[in-house]
Design a protein around this motif. Structure first.
Motif, PDB file in Angstrom:
ATOM      1  N   CYS A  85       0.807  -1.227   0.000  1.00  0.00           N
ATOM      2  CA  CYS A  85       0.000   0.000   0.000  1.00  0.00           C
ATOM      3  C   CYS A  85       0.837   1.273   0.000  1.00  0.00           C
ATOM      4  N   LYS A  86       2.041   1.206   0.522  1.00  0.00           N
ATOM      5  CA  LYS A  86       2.854   2.414   0.650  1.00  0.00           C
ATOM      6  C   LYS A  86       3.976   2.450  -0.397  1.00  0.00           C
ATOM      7  N   HIS A  87       4.814   1.423  -0.433  1.00  0.00           N
ATOM      8  CA  HIS A  87       5.933   1.464  -1.376  1.00  0.00           C
ATOM      9  C   HIS A  87       5.477   1.253  -2.814  1.00  0.00           C
ATOM     10  N   LEU A  88       4.601   0.256  -3.041  1.00  0.00           N
ATOM     11  CA  LEU A  88       4.051   0.089  -4.386  1.00  0.00           C
ATOM     12  C   LEU A  88       2.874   1.026  -4.633  1.00  0.00           C
ATOM     13  N   ARG A  89       2.239   1.464  -3.575  1.00  0.00           N
ATOM     14  CA  ARG A  89       1.095   2.369  -3.587  1.00  0.00           C
ATOM     15  C   ARG A  89      -0.096   1.774  -4.346  1.00  0.00           C
ATOM     16  N   TYR A  90      -0.286   0.458  -4.170  1.00  0.00           N
ATOM     17  CA  TYR A  90      -1.438  -0.197  -4.759  1.00  0.00           C
ATOM     18  C   TYR A  90      -2.593  -0.148  -3.760  1.00  0.00           C
ATOM     19  N   HIS A  91      -3.797  -0.102  -4.263  1.00  0.00           N
ATOM     20  CA  HIS A  91      -4.988  -0.059  -3.420  1.00  0.00           C
ATOM     21  C   HIS A  91      -5.013  -1.288  -2.510  1.00  0.00           C
ATOM     22  N   TRP A  92      -5.398  -1.062  -1.271  1.00  0.00           N
ATOM     23  CA  TRP A  92      -5.409  -2.150  -0.293  1.00  0.00           C
ATOM     24  C   TRP A  92      -6.294  -3.320  -0.721  1.00  0.00           C
ATOM     25  N   LEU A  93      -7.279  -3.091  -1.580  1.00  0.00           N
ATOM     26  CA  LEU A  93      -8.126  -4.195  -2.036  1.00  0.00           C
ATOM     27  C   LEU A  93      -7.337  -5.241  -2.817  1.00  0.00           C
ATOM     28  N   GLU A  94      -6.249  -4.839  -3.480  1.00  0.00           N
ATOM     29  CA  GLU A  94      -5.424  -5.816  -4.184  1.00  0.00           C
ATOM     30  C   GLU A  94      -4.855  -6.841  -3.196  1.00  0.00           C
ATOM     31  N   GLY A  95      -4.412  -6.359  -2.053  1.00  0.00           N
ATOM     32  CA  GLY A  95      -3.890  -7.267  -1.035  1.00  0.00           C
ATOM     33  C   GLY A  95      -4.981  -8.020  -0.311  1.00  0.00           C
ATOM     34  N   ALA A  96      -6.092  -7.332  -0.015  1.00  0.00           N
ATOM     35  CA  ALA A  96      -7.189  -7.972   0.701  1.00  0.00           C
ATOM     36  C   ALA A  96      -7.736  -9.156  -0.085  1.00  0.00           C
ATOM     37  N   ARG A  97      -7.831  -8.997  -1.392  1.00  0.00           N
ATOM     38  CA  ARG A  97      -8.355 -10.101  -2.215  1.00  0.00           C
ATOM     39  C   ARG A  97      -7.382 -11.280  -2.224  1.00  0.00           C
ATOM     40  N   TRP A  98      -6.074 -11.012  -2.273  1.00  0.00           N
ATOM     41  CA  TRP A  98      -5.099 -12.098  -2.270  1.00  0.00           C
ATOM     42  C   TRP A  98      -5.122 -12.837  -0.935  1.00  0.00           C
ATOM     43  N   PHE A  99      -5.144 -12.104   0.152  1.00  0.00           N
ATOM     44  CA  PHE A  99      -5.245 -12.741   1.461  1.00  0.00           C
ATOM     45  C   PHE A  99      -6.531 -13.550   1.568  1.00  0.00           C
ATOM     46  N   TRP A 100      -7.611 -13.000   1.039  1.00  0.00           N
ATOM     47  CA  TRP A 100      -8.903 -13.680   1.129  1.00  0.00           C
ATOM     48  C   TRP A 100      -8.853 -15.055   0.475  1.00  0.00           C
ATOM     49  N   ASP A 101      -8.098 -15.170  -0.599  1.00  0.00           N
ATOM     50  CA  ASP A 101      -8.056 -16.430  -1.325  1.00  0.00           C
ATOM     51  C   ASP A 101      -7.028 -17.401  -0.781  1.00  0.00           C
ATOM     52  N   THR A 102      -6.033 -16.911  -0.048  1.00  0.00           N
ATOM     53  CA  THR A 102      -4.901 -17.762   0.333  1.00  0.00           C
ATOM     54  C   THR A 102      -4.768 -18.015   1.834  1.00  0.00           C
ATOM     55  N   LEU A 103      -5.471 -17.267   2.664  1.00  0.00           N
ATOM     56  CA  LEU A 103      -5.397 -17.461   4.115  1.00  0.00           C
ATOM     57  C   LEU A 103      -6.423 -18.486   4.581  1.00  0.00           C
ATOM     58  N   VAL A 104      -5.990 -19.425   5.431  1.00  0.00           N
ATOM     59  CA  VAL A 104      -6.962 -20.352   6.021  1.00  0.00           C
ATOM     60  C   VAL A 104      -7.804 -19.663   7.092  1.00  0.00           C
ATOM     61  N   ASP A 105      -7.335 -18.522   7.610  1.00  0.00           N
ATOM     62  CA  ASP A 105      -8.119 -17.783   8.604  1.00  0.00           C
ATOM     63  C   ASP A 105      -8.773 -16.545   7.989  1.00  0.00           C
ATOM     64  N   ALA A 106      -8.963 -16.552   6.664  1.00  0.00           N
ATOM     65  CA  ALA A 106      -9.563 -15.388   5.997  1.00  0.00           C
ATOM     66  C   ALA A 106     -10.935 -15.094   6.588  1.00  0.00           C
ATOM     67  N   ASP A 107     -11.067 -13.926   7.172  1.00  0.00           N
ATOM     68  CA  ASP A 107     -12.265 -13.528   7.909  1.00  0.00           C
ATOM     69  C   ASP A 107     -12.609 -12.128   7.425  1.00  0.00           C
ATOM     70  N   LEU A 108     -13.825 -11.912   6.960  1.00  0.00           N
ATOM     71  CA  LEU A 108     -14.155 -10.648   6.325  1.00  0.00           C
ATOM     72  C   LEU A 108     -13.949  -9.473   7.267  1.00  0.00           C
ATOM     73  N   ALA A 109     -14.377  -9.603   8.511  1.00  0.00           N
ATOM     74  CA  ALA A 109     -14.229  -8.502   9.466  1.00  0.00           C
ATOM     75  C   ALA A 109     -12.755  -8.201   9.722  1.00  0.00           C
ATOM     76  N   ASN A 110     -11.984  -9.221  10.027  1.00  0.00           N
ATOM     77  CA  ASN A 110     -10.581  -9.014  10.377  1.00  0.00           C
ATOM     78  C   ASN A 110      -9.727  -8.660   9.172  1.00  0.00           C
TER      79      ASN A 110
END
Length: 472
Positions: A353-378
């Motif tokens: 989000c800071k060095h590449l300055r990409y929108h946080w949704l790019e990371g949120a979507r990747w975590f959502w697909d790859t984390l076993v603890d992917a939780d919408l609130a957290n």
């Protein structure tokens, strides 16, 4: 004996199961059901890693029920039609479930409850997930909290947890119903099976959750305050996926910690319960600000100058090939285990989000697909916190330096060496920023990127300039 459907969702356990307990105490024979309807989750249908965990957790629940003389009836959605069929085929008079708090499922469940009650079915829902319902806490003016500290102060003053409840060794045998499918038929396992390495690190299911809690109390709890930020140590509970899937109740965790609390470890217990408080805060925010999984909570960032995404750079970040060792280590840990250490999550997110300055949704979507603890609130809270766009957020001008973060929290570069093995031949001090020793890195780590995707100083300055422009 009358029958009640007990609808399992993100509460895949038998102990401390409010819906199951209510059915038994009302004199009903529980008919455990699971309805697979991911399309009803809206824009945030479960990701691949979550599905892989769910597959094993459902198998564990099915086995636990069968050992008690019961059974899990698995079927597919749409949910309203599935419940109607189950009620008709079983003759059940009631439906009990534990609440979910995601915006799409909250609306669906409310409509279901109204419709079923109007048709004469007894319907009850319960809190099976949280210490507090998201609507229980309010500021003095009656509004939602946006800052954690006063939220948690209020929560602690009003903390009243239910006593743990152990499910009966034997459960009434439910009727056999037509229309069930196997867990395998749900298609939850990834194709190809990129998740296979996960299960060296995890045991999904209620038994695994209880074992993880015991291991934490006997070990990492006793240094938690300091070690929770050290990815090179076993310093955390690793309970997050178990809590997300409801394989253990959060109040059972707190009771167990309180029972294990001594003068020597009291501050560690307090620190861990406070982290559980952040989980409660995340659900509070999601309930009151249901737009935030897709939108900034802070409107200042609606016109922020995020950088245009370069697909190759984004893939390099996803694959742990950024050229910044601590960032790459975290993303490779994620790919191999379905998990990433929390301190490293912040570093990885800050870099995106800071060095590449990409929108946080790019990371949120990747975590959502790859984390076993992917939780919408957290997931939402964590990414907006790091990006500086959410509640109680880290200010956008706070830019983590991934090199100094690694030196502080992985001082011997052991975490880096574990997950980025091509750097193992480098001396420890060179592992943090190998581009500063180009000849040595070329000789001892020839397969690692020669330079970071973006110069750290230049990326930081560009981020600060974009932030200043957005303020103007």
């Amino acid at each position: 004996m009358s029958l009640a459907l007990v609808w399992f969702r993100h509460d895949l356990r038998l102990d401390d199961q409010p819906a199951l307990r209510a059915a038994l105490e009302a004199g009903h024979t529980p008919v455990p059901v699971y309805i697979h309807a991911p399309e009803e989750e809206g824009a945030w249908a479960p990701g691949a890693a979550s599905d892989a965990w769910r597959h094993r957790s459902l198998q564990a629940l099915q086995q636990e029920l069968e050992q008690r003389g019961s059974a899990l009836h698995v079927c597919t959605g749409p949910t309203d039609g599935a419940l109607d069929r189950l009620l008709r085929r079983s003759g059940a008079q009631a439906v009990f479930w534990n609440r979910k708090y995601e915006p799409a499922t909250q609306a669906r469940d409310a409509a279901l409850k109204r419709r079923l009650r109007e048709s004469g079915v007894e319907v009850e829902s319960f809190n099976g997930t949280l210490m507090f319902e998201p609507w229980d806490m309010a500021t003095q003016s009656g509004g939602p909290y946006k800052v954690f500290t006063p939220f948690w102060k209020n929560a602690q003053a009003n903390l009243r947890l239910p006593a743990p409840w152990t499910a009966p060794v034997r459960l009434p045998e439910p009727p056999t119903l037509d229309g069930h499918v196997s867990i395998d038929a749900l298609g939850l396992q990834p194709r190809p099976r990129w998740d296979e390495s996960f299960w060296e690190h995890w045991q999904p299911g209620e038994a695994g959750a209880h074992e993880a809690l015991e291991i934490f109390i006997d070990g990492a709890l006793n240094g938690y305050s300091e070690d929770r930020d050290r990815p090179d140590r076993i310093g955390t509970s690793r309970l997050s996926p178990h809590l997300h899937f409801g394989e253990i109740a959060v109040w059972r965790v707190v009771h167990a910690l309180q029972q294990a609390c001594t003068a020597a470890n009291a501050r560690h217990v307090d620190a861990y319960v406070r982290e559980l408080g952040w989980r409660e805060f995340a659900y509070h925010l999601l309930h009151h600000f249901p737009q935030t999984p897709n939108e900034n909570l802070n409107p200042r960032f609606e016109h922020f100058n995020w950088a245009r995404v370069d697909d190759a750079a984004l893939r390099a970040w996803q694959q742990g090939r950024t050229g910044v060792p601590i960032v790459d280590a975290g993303l490779r840990e994620l790919w191999a285990t379905g998990y990433m250490h929390n301190r490293v999550r912040m570093i990885v997110a800050s870099y995106l989000c800071k060095h590449l300055r990409y929108h946080w949704l790019e990371g949120a979507r990747w975590f959502w697909d790859t984390l076993v603890d992917a939780d919408l609130a957290n997931n939402t809270l964590g990414w907006q916190w790091t990006a500086g766009t959410g509640a109680d957020a880290s200010p956008y001008f706070r830019v983590f330096n991934p090199v100094t973060q690694a030196q502080r929290f992985d001082p011997k570069a052991e975490y880096i060496a574990r997950w980025v093995p091509e750097l193992q031949a480098l001396p420890v001090k060179e592992r943090f920023a190998p581009w500063l020793s180009p000849e040595l890195a070329q000789r001892l780590a020839p397969d690692y990127p020669r330079q970071p995707l973006v110069d750290l100083a230049e990326g930081r300055e560009a981020a600060l300039a974009a932030y200043a422009a957005s303020k103007d």
